[in-house]
Design a protein around this motif. Structure first.
Motif, short mmCIF file in Angstrom:
data_model
loop_
_atom_site.label_atom_id
_atom_site.label_comp_id
_atom_site.label_asym_id
_atom_site.label_seq_id
_atom_site.Cartn_x
_atom_site.Cartn_y
_atom_site.Cartn_z
N LEU A 116 4.79 53.64 -27.87
CA LEU A 116 4.27 52.29 -28.01
C LEU A 116 3.85 51.75 -26.64
CD1 LEU A 116 6.80 50.77 -30.56
CD2 LEU A 116 4.41 51.31 -30.98
N GLN A 117 2.70 51.09 -26.61
CA GLN A 117 2.15 50.55 -25.38
C GLN A 117 2.33 49.03 -25.35
OE1 GLN A 117 1.04 52.66 -23.00
NE2 GLN A 117 1.56 54.32 -24.42
N HIS A 118 2.39 48.52 -24.13
CA HIS A 118 2.54 47.08 -23.95
C HIS A 118 1.28 46.35 -24.42
CE1 HIS A 118 4.21 43.42 -22.33
NE2 HIS A 118 3.13 43.23 -21.57
N VAL A 119 1.44 45.16 -24.98
CA VAL A 119 0.32 44.37 -25.48
C VAL A 119 0.28 43.05 -24.74
CG1 VAL A 119 -0.71 43.24 -27.49
CG2 VAL A 119 0.49 45.41 -27.77
N ASP A 120 -0.86 42.73 -24.15
CA ASP A 120 -1.08 41.39 -23.60
C ASP A 120 -2.50 40.97 -23.90
OD1 ASP A 120 -2.80 42.60 -21.73
OD2 ASP A 120 -1.15 42.91 -20.33
N ALA A 121 -2.82 39.70 -23.59
CA ALA A 121 -4.12 39.15 -23.95
C ALA A 121 -5.26 39.91 -23.27
CB ALA A 121 -4.18 37.67 -23.59
N ASP A 122 -5.04 40.41 -22.06
CA ASP A 122 -6.10 41.06 -21.32
C ASP A 122 -6.42 42.47 -21.83
OD1 ASP A 122 -6.33 38.86 -19.75
OD2 ASP A 122 -5.17 39.65 -18.07
N SER A 123 -5.50 43.05 -22.60
CA SER A 123 -5.74 44.40 -23.11
C SER A 123 -6.38 44.40 -24.49
CB SER A 123 -4.43 45.18 -23.16
OG SER A 123 -3.57 44.65 -24.15
N GLU A 124 -6.46 43.24 -25.12
CA GLU A 124 -7.00 43.16 -26.48
C GLU A 124 -8.46 42.75 -26.42
OE1 GLU A 124 -4.54 43.67 -29.46
OE2 GLU A 124 -4.29 44.79 -27.61
N VAL A 125 -9.33 43.72 -26.24
CA VAL A 125 -10.75 43.44 -26.15
C VAL A 125 -11.50 44.23 -27.21
CG1 VAL A 125 -10.60 43.03 -23.68
CG2 VAL A 125 -11.22 45.29 -24.49
N GLN A 126 -12.67 43.73 -27.58
CA GLN A 126 -13.54 44.44 -28.50
C GLN A 126 -14.97 43.95 -28.26
OE1 GLN A 126 -11.75 42.81 -32.21
NE2 GLN A 126 -13.82 42.14 -32.69
N GLY A 127 -15.93 44.67 -28.80
CA GLY A 127 -17.31 44.27 -28.67
C GLY A 127 -18.07 45.09 -27.65
N LYS A 128 -19.37 44.89 -27.61
CA LYS A 128 -20.25 45.61 -26.70
C LYS A 128 -21.32 44.67 -26.18
CE LYS A 128 -22.58 47.51 -30.77
NZ LYS A 128 -22.90 48.73 -31.50
N VAL A 129 -21.92 45.06 -25.05
CA VAL A 129 -22.83 44.21 -24.31
C VAL A 129 -24.10 44.99 -23.99
CG1 VAL A 129 -23.19 42.91 -22.18
CG2 VAL A 129 -20.98 42.83 -23.32
N HIS A 130 -25.25 44.35 -24.19
CA HIS A 130 -26.53 44.93 -23.81
C HIS A 130 -26.92 44.35 -22.46
CE1 HIS A 130 -30.95 45.88 -25.14
NE2 HIS A 130 -30.50 46.69 -24.19
N LEU A 131 -26.92 45.19 -21.43
CA LEU A 131 -27.08 44.73 -20.05
C LEU A 131 -28.38 45.27 -19.46
CD1 LEU A 131 -25.62 43.26 -17.66
CD2 LEU A 131 -24.75 45.50 -17.01
N GLU A 132 -29.05 44.41 -18.70
CA GLU A 132 -30.27 44.81 -18.00
C GLU A 132 -30.12 44.45 -16.52
OE1 GLU A 132 -35.11 44.09 -18.15
OE2 GLU A 132 -33.75 42.63 -19.06
N MET A 133 -30.50 45.38 -15.61
CA MET A 133 -30.47 45.14 -14.16
C MET A 133 -31.83 45.50 -13.56
SD MET A 133 -26.72 46.56 -13.01
CE MET A 133 -27.01 48.21 -13.61
#
Length: 805
Positions: free
Chosen positions: A126-143
């Protein structure tokens, strides 16, 4: 999509070719936990339950195991995954009566890693759970890197970044208003906060529930440091709460990607924040044992499967049946249920399930020496009958057992008969009487339920009775014990023991009720075993019941098949659940708010009410014009669907994506025969004087999108035969080495008329020549499909664009 802090990206699948149908995913699991951390109190024990999540969305919850640091759940959960996902996650919660339940830890498995653990027990830390580790989604990035001439004539370089689109972001407190902070790390650190381009109705992705936004920022930089710089984007959700904005995820990209070109564009998965915090030592949170069965099938069009499908469907007519393709699949699979599930669904689809089960059951009876062990093993016959009862008998169980199971859950009469487990103030004789009354009532409803037994089950039981009676003519009771092993031990008793798994109760039962149901189930199993030690009168009573099951051929009620459930032509409950609905605006000045209601579906009407009493509103089934998903842009709420009526649409939010799909499927099937069903609909709601999807201003404007529902209301047509054939092909391909060994065994048997070689003795081969012919056809059919799949993968790889969505 680029999945991490810019290692080599991996390709995403392209749209399938015209020859393909779809790609399906489904999984089932069960498990236990051990060595959980003790509770910081005098008791030390915890009341724990486990949830199953697709990314951050909960789709299943186990029962609560009280006062244990090594809880055993042992629950199987099977579902078809209705959407794409990144992680399959498991969370262990500690129940707190007075406060919010606390998370002990989690196990998260990436989708691409699921095959590593397929169908084998694995212990995960079992791994530790905090707010910073609970992410989801994807991003379309242009540079973009460009040259800029300053007022003094000096040429410098400017880095412009734009977040073109975000998908799959979580909805936080009913909203998602993202913005980004952009940081350029290097010798000269620069940081900026972008502005969110807001619309009054920001568009949301239909399937992933995520916002589309355009964020922009720019930096001046020295080109000499290009290879040393690193670019980071942090996404945040603007919050009105005093606790501050919520972290949504981050990206880290080295600027060396701009060496070859002045512009770069790609999709990235959001990652957890690397804040340098110290992680707990391995094992501090305990571990979780999982057995995850995950399959992913790409299904071609029907003509690709014709040779293998026709070979399988001829199995009932092959003599002997052990030489048939379906029986061979059961021989080579490691677990019989692997073969039983797709075989039963395929034969049900083509209306050949009764002849097939009759053939393999008759062969098994001929090999049985002791009538007391008939159909008691985990053979292909037993697993196929179990799966058939699950598909065809679910509604039969609900009609028969649900009323009394609900009463047992509400009344809470004590039925404990173990003197050691008696509580203070309980009387053993009273408890025994309570148990006797419950068993008597359940026995009576079962004996009177013969008229509700689905035809397909009656036909199978009749076939079992005939085979057993013919094989053991000297045992007059075997014709009944052959059927009782299924109808009692494998059908009614498991449903009483775990009613939530058979949709008899919406949630897990409390410990006292669970103990009562366990005692009732054990008693029913004992009675249903019809052992020789039972009295003659009891055996005669059960014999009368089983004659009703075996010989019932004509029933006064007409039955229809809908998606694996049998519905009699009366107002019987099909499904019910608490969900959230939006007010329909039936009152002129009524508020169109969202409220939690108890929904109930029968084959006559769809109703909702405040509790389980009097309905507030009823929709006759014949008034349902369509049932479709609702785009999340309408209300910024996930898992919504709409029940479209002639005058308005009812908008409903299910508890998760799996439940939403189940409701859409079942409502579509029961209303499929309605004459006025729509062919087009609006995928979004009518708000602020216009439809959000097509911008039409009139609320009676015909729909702008073709309806997706179109399955005939018939179990034989509702099952996708091509998908089941694809699943069978995958199994044959997985166990190809066993097929080749079976071929060698056939050759050995046909040449040498002597004892079997030990390595071949596990196969049942009654006719080596016929079995060899079938094996040759199977291998040829599997090989042809394997070539098609290889070509499809090559084509997909060639056309894949790195960094694309």
């Amino acid at each position: 999509v680029v999945s991490s802090f810019f290692p080599p990206p991996f390709p995403s699948p392209k749209p399938p070719p015209t020859s393909s149908k779809k790609c399906t995913f489904y999984f089932c699991l069960s498990g236990e936990a051990k060595n959980l951390p003790t509770y910081p109190g005098p008791n030390k024990m915890r009341d724990c339950y486990c949830t199953v999540n697709l990314d951050q969305e909960e789709v299943f919850r186990t029962k609560i195991v009280e006062k244990s640091l090594c809880p055993f759940y042992g629950e199987d959960f099977y579902c078809e995954i209705p959407r794409s996902f990144r992680h399959l996650s498991f969370y262990i919660f500690d129940r707190d009566v007075f406060r919010r339940d606390s998370i002990i830890g989690k196990v998260a498995i990436q989708k691409e890693d699921l095959q590593k653990y397929h169908n084998r027990d694995t212990w995960f830390q079992l791994q530790h759970v905090d707010a910073d580790s609970e992410v989801q989604g994807k991003v379309h990035l242009e540079m973009r890197l460009s040259e800029v001439i300053t007022d003094t004539g000096v040429i410098c370089h400017k880095l412009a970044t734009r977040v073109l689109e975000c998908q799959g972001l979580p909805i936080v407190n009913g909203q998602c208003d993202p913005y980004a902070t952009v940081t350029l790390a290097g010798p000269y650190r620069q940081s900026k906060k972008t502005k969110l381009k807001r619309d009054r109705q920001p568009p949301f992705d239909e399937d992933l529930g995520s916002s589309n936004c355009s964020l922009f920022s720019s930096f001046k930089l020295n080109l000499c440091y290009l290879l040393l710089l690193r670019f980071r984007v942090d996404l945040w959700n603007a919050s009105n709460l005093k606790f501050g904005d919520e972290f949504l995820g981050e990206l880290r990209i080295p600027l060396k990607v701009l060496r070859q070109s002045s512009s770069y564009e790609a999709w990235y998965f959001l990652q957890p924040r690397d804040n340098g915090s110290k992680s707990l030592k391995p094992g501090d949170l305990g571990s979780l044992r999982l057995n995850v069965v995950y399959t992913e099938d790409h299904v071609f069009s029907s003509d690709y499967y014709s040779p293998l499908r026709d070979l399988l469907l001829r199995s009932a007519d092959v003599e002997p049946v052990s030489a048939s393709a379906a029986h061979i699949l059961g021989e080579v699979c490691r677990e019989k249920h692997e073969a039983a599930i797709p075989l039963v669904r395929l034969f049900l689809h083509y209306g050949k399930i009764v002849p097939f089960i009759s053939a393999i059951a008759n062969a098994e009876v001929k090999r049985t020496q002791d009538p007391n062990t008939i159909f008691r093993g985990n053979s292909l016959t037993s697993k196929c009958i179990d799966e058939t009862m699950k598909l065809a008998g679910m509604h039969y169980l609900q009609v028969t057992l649900k009323p009394i199971i609900e009463e047992i859950c509400q009344v809470h009469k004590s039925c404990e008969i173990d003197p050691v487990k008696l509580k203070d103030g309980e009387n053993l004789e009273n408890n025994m009487e309570n148990l006797r009354q419950y068993v008597d009532r359940i026995f009576n409803v079962i004996t009177k339920s013969g008229v509700s037994c689905p035809t397909v089950m009656c036909d199978i039981f009749f076939s079992l009775r005939e085979s057993a009676a013919k094989r053991f003519q000297g045992d007059l009771d075997v014709r009944y014990t052959a059927v009782s092993s299924f109808i009692f031990l494998r059908f009614f008793a498991p449903a009483i023991l775990s009613p939530n798994l058979f949709q008899l109760t919406p949630h897990h039962t409390d410990p006292q009720t669970s103990r009562t149901l366990t005692l009732i189930s054990k008693t029913i199993q004992t009675l249903g075993s019809l052992s020789k030690s039972k009295s003659v009168s009891l055996l005669a009573c059960f014999s009368s019941l089983l004659r009703a099951f075996c010989f019932l051929k004509v029933k006064p009620l007409s039955f229809k098949y809908f998606g694996g459930k049998t519905f009699a032509s009366l107002a019987c409950p099909i499904s019910n659940r608490f969900m959230i609905k939006r007010a329909q605006g039936r009152k002129r000045f009524g508020m169109k708010n969202f409220k939690k209601r108890w929904f109930r579906l029968t084959n006559h009407e769809f109703t909702y009410q405040k509790s389980k009493d009097q309905p507030l509103y009823s929709i006759p089934i014949e008034n349902i014009l369509a049932v479709e998903k609702l785009e999340e842009e309408s209300f910024k709420m996930k898992n919504m669907f709409q029940v479209i009526q002639p005058e308005r649409a009812l908008y409903i939010q299910a508890n998760n994506c799996v439940e939403a799909k189940d409701w859409i499927d079942i409502l579509t099937k029961v209303s499929q025969c309605n004459k006025k069903r729509l062919t087009v609909y609006h995928p979004s709601a009518y708000l602020n004087g216009h439809w959000l999807c097509c911008k039409a201003t009139c609320d009676t404007t015909p729909g702008c999108t073709p309806c997706t529902g179109g399955l005939p209301a018939n179990i034989q047509l509702d099952i996708d035969g091509d998908r089941e054939t694809e699943r069978i092909y995958s199994l044959f391909n997985l166990y190809m080495s066993k097929l080749e060994k079976m071929q060698e065994a056939c050759g050995s048997k046909s040449v040498y008329d002597g004892p079997e070689q030990e390595e071949y003795s596990t196969f049942i081969i009654d006719d080596p020549q016929e079995t060899y012919k079938t094996l040759k056809q199977i291998i040829a059919g599997v090989g042809a499909l394997e070539q098609e799949h290889a070509q499809y993968k090559r084509d997909k790889f060639k056309k894949t664009k790195y960094g694309s969505q």
